[in-house]
Design an enzyme around this catalytic site. Structure first.
Site, PDB file in Angstrom:
ATOM      1  N   TYR A 285      35.201  37.803  36.855  1.00  0.00           N
ATOM      2  CA  TYR A 285      34.401  37.097  37.905  1.00  0.00           C
ATOM      3  C   TYR A 285      33.150  37.860  38.362  1.00  0.00           C
ATOM      4  O   TYR A 285      33.205  38.945  38.726  1.00  0.00           O
ATOM      5  CB  TYR A 285      35.215  36.696  39.079  1.00  0.00           C
ATOM      6  CG  TYR A 285      34.845  35.482  39.727  1.00  0.00           C
ATOM      7  CD1 TYR A 285      35.417  34.040  39.290  1.00  0.00           C
ATOM      8  CD2 TYR A 285      33.841  35.470  40.502  1.00  0.00           C
ATOM      9  CE1 TYR A 285      34.909  33.056  39.868  1.00  0.00           C
ATOM     10  CE2 TYR A 285      33.455  34.273  40.915  1.00  0.00           C
ATOM     11  CZ  TYR A 285      33.971  32.963  40.756  1.00  0.00           C
ATOM     12  OH  TYR A 285      33.672  32.040  41.229  1.00  0.00           O
ATOM     13  N   TYR A 333      24.883  32.766  32.540  1.00  0.00           N
ATOM     14  CA  TYR A 333      25.461  31.715  31.777  1.00  0.00           C
ATOM     15  C   TYR A 333      25.292  30.637  32.826  1.00  0.00           C
ATOM     16  O   TYR A 333      24.507  29.624  32.535  1.00  0.00           O
ATOM     17  CB  TYR A 333      26.858  31.935  31.247  1.00  0.00           C
ATOM     18  CG  TYR A 333      27.746  30.742  30.964  1.00  0.00           C
ATOM     19  CD1 TYR A 333      27.139  29.926  29.754  1.00  0.00           C
ATOM     20  CD2 TYR A 333      28.581  30.193  31.729  1.00  0.00           C
ATOM     21  CE1 TYR A 333      27.808  28.455  29.594  1.00  0.00           C
ATOM     22  CE2 TYR A 333      29.424  29.059  31.449  1.00  0.00           C
ATOM     23  CZ  TYR A 333      28.942  28.311  30.276  1.00  0.00           C
ATOM     24  OH  TYR A 333      29.695  27.104  30.229  1.00  0.00           O
TER      25      TYR A 333
END
Ligand SMILES: [Zn+2]
Lengths: 386, 152
Positions: A285, A333
């Protein structure tokens, strides 16, 4: 006891960080659910488990997300889980789905997430009166979520001499992965100097140390190995999982340099019976660059304080020693508020060898680590192909 | 901190915290102290998070502490703080051993450092609400805490 596996995954196409085509947060989840089921070769009629959480509709309808979503999708699941521990929720949902399938509580579990925060311009969760424990933090104007991560970064720099250049290495390498992913939102290459020259948001974190703010939706289908093989897909096994949480208010974090992934990672690796040396690709993450650096240390990929050296010299970039955040991450992304489901989607695609120019050669075992809140919760999964 | 009292998010005082905020109005920074394990506890709550005994005792703090970490908010946490930006948000370890999120008010901001000694500065932000902000101690005294922090 039967074995549970991941049989299908999907993420929603984006254009400039917005759903393409556009749609409601429920429509986005319906589309990715359909795509993940198609990927798994499994019919809607077989779905009897639903796991989901999100920030949509809160307060109100979204407080019971699986109830709302089941109705929208035309499902009557016999197993549901709407655990919300922040962005790490979906790694915990995977563990929960695995247990449910192993026990026979359901046969096909669908995990979904969706957000239209960019289209809605609703990223800011401020404006709510600070009740309960937040009454002791909100009045002081800590920007959320970046401020808590900035406090951790500042402390790490103080204790270990970590530099802004070292944090920037993570953003630069992650962008290089995004350049190889046609689905990524930001694909133009950047340099360490670009990161340092980007606006300072909350010292010492710059704009380019921070994740994107985008829409997004993702889905994961979990079923028995038997069912997956009958559907003709390559099953991805869940070898281990672990969860931990250490605080909610940032003042209660025991040590700002040690996130709870230290405990969740240890549990996941022990359950899998492997060490970090056995991992071929990692998906961590990356709400901020410091999140990644702290997680690398906490998981044991390097020692305490060694994260800066570990990521230096573009070690995590494509083609280098340590493939990490191979879809371009939350930094490049997409980051639709809660990012954790996309870590799973990318890890599964890497293990199935579907990643084209960004494929990590010979990837058999992946580690996925979700982080929620302000380094508050962590959930780690170890995935592999047989 | 100059945020308009009408805009600034104000603590929603509850049964756990009423005594804490009432003491601040009287220019006293108080925390709970566990009668069983002896630990000081912040924020106010029903049970000691260390030993789970019921918390009943309150003590007045010295108002002195050390900066554990800080950030400079260049982008404010919403419109209420826009007039103040940039401003310092810090974690301060009180000498009693508890950690609080707060603001360290300093001109210039660059004087704030991890390990810096700070003292409480009671700041009225609205009718009945006084926040325990901090400022750099005028005459930093070495303590066990600051000696440990001051090595970097
Ligand atoms: Zn106690």
């Amino acid at each position: 006891m039967r074995t549970a596996v991941i049989a299908g995954v999907a993420d929603h196409p984006l254009r400039d960080g917005k759903l393409a085509p556009d749609g409601s947060v429920l429509a986005a989840q319906a589309r990715v659910a359909a795509a993940a089921l198609a990927d798994a070769g499994i019919e809607w009629s077989d779905v009897d488990g639903l796991l989901s959480t999100g920030m949509w509709g809160v307060p109100g309808v979204g407080q019971l997300p699986t109830v709302t979503l089941s109705e929208y999708l035309g499902l009557q699941p016999r197993f549901t889980d709407s655990t919300n521990i922040g962005g790490s929720s979906f790694e915990s949902h995977l563990a929960s789905a695995v247990r449910a399938i192993e026990r026979g509580d359901c046969d096909v579990a669908l995990i979904t997430y969706g957000s239209t925060q960019r289209s809605d311009r609703s990223r800011n969760l401020g404006g709510r009166a600070p009740v309960l424990t937040m009454q002791h933090e909100t009045p002081y104007g800590l920007p959320t979520p970046v401020g808590g991560y900035a406090l951790a970064a500042m402390r790490h720099m103080h204790e270990y001499g970590t530099t802004s250049e070292q944090l920037a290495e993570i953003a630069v390498a992650t962008r290089a992965w995004a350049a190889l992913n046609p689905a990524a939102t930001r694909r133009e290459l950047i340099t360490v100097d670009d990161v340092l020259a980007s606006p300072m948001i909350s010292d010492p974190l710059h704009l380019l140390d921070s994740c994107l703010v985008t829409d997004g939706a993702g889905a994961v289908v979990v079923t028995s190995e038997e069912h997956a093989r009958a559907s003709g897909v390559t099953p991805v096994h869940v070898r281990g999982y672990g969860e931990s949480q250490s605080h909610w208010t940032i003042a209660a974090m025991p040590d700002l340099t040690v996130p709870p992934s230290a405990a969740s990672g240890r549990r996941a690796l022990e359950m899998a019976g492997i060490t970090v040396d056995d991992i071929d690709v990692v998906e961590l993450y990356d709400s901020f660059t410091i999140t990644v650096l702290l997680t690398l240390e906490a998981l044991g990929f390097c020692g305490p304080g060694e994260g800066g050296d570990f990521v230096s010299g573009q070690r995590t970039a494509p083609g280098r020693e340590f493939p990490m955040n191979t879809n371009g991450g939350g930094l490049s992304y997409a980051h639709p508020g809660m990012y954790g489901i996309f870590l799973l989607v990318e890890a599964v695609r890497q293990l199935r060898g579907e990643c084209g120019p960004r494929q990590v050669a010979g990837a058999r075992t992946a580690l996925v680590n979700g982080t929620g809140g302000t380094l508050s919760s962590a959930s780690t999964c170890v995935l592999s192909v047989a | 901190m100059n945020a308009s009292p009408a805009e600034r998010p104000l603590p929603v005082v509850d049964a756990d915290s009423a005594r804490f905020w009432a003491a601040l109005r009287d220019r006293k920074l108080t925390v709970q102290r566990c009668g069983t394990c002896g630990r000081h506890v912040f924020y106010p709550r029903a049970l000691c998070p260390n030993c789970h005994a019921e918390l009943v005792d309150w003590v007045e703090c010295s108002g002195r502490g050390t900066v554990y970490s800080y950030t400079v908010a260049r982008r404010p946490a919403g419109p209420a703080f826009a007039a103040d930006a940039p401003y310092v948000v810090a974690l301060v370890d009180l000498d009693e051993g508890v950690r609080m999120l707060t603001n360290v008010v300093s001109t210039p901001l660059e004087n704030v450092r991890i390990g810096a000694r700070v003292v409480v500065r009671f700041t009225d932000v609205a009718e009945g609400i006084t926040l325990p902000l901090f400022e750099l101690a005028p005459d930093p005294l070495p303590t066990d805490s600051s000696a440990r922090e001051g090595t970097a």
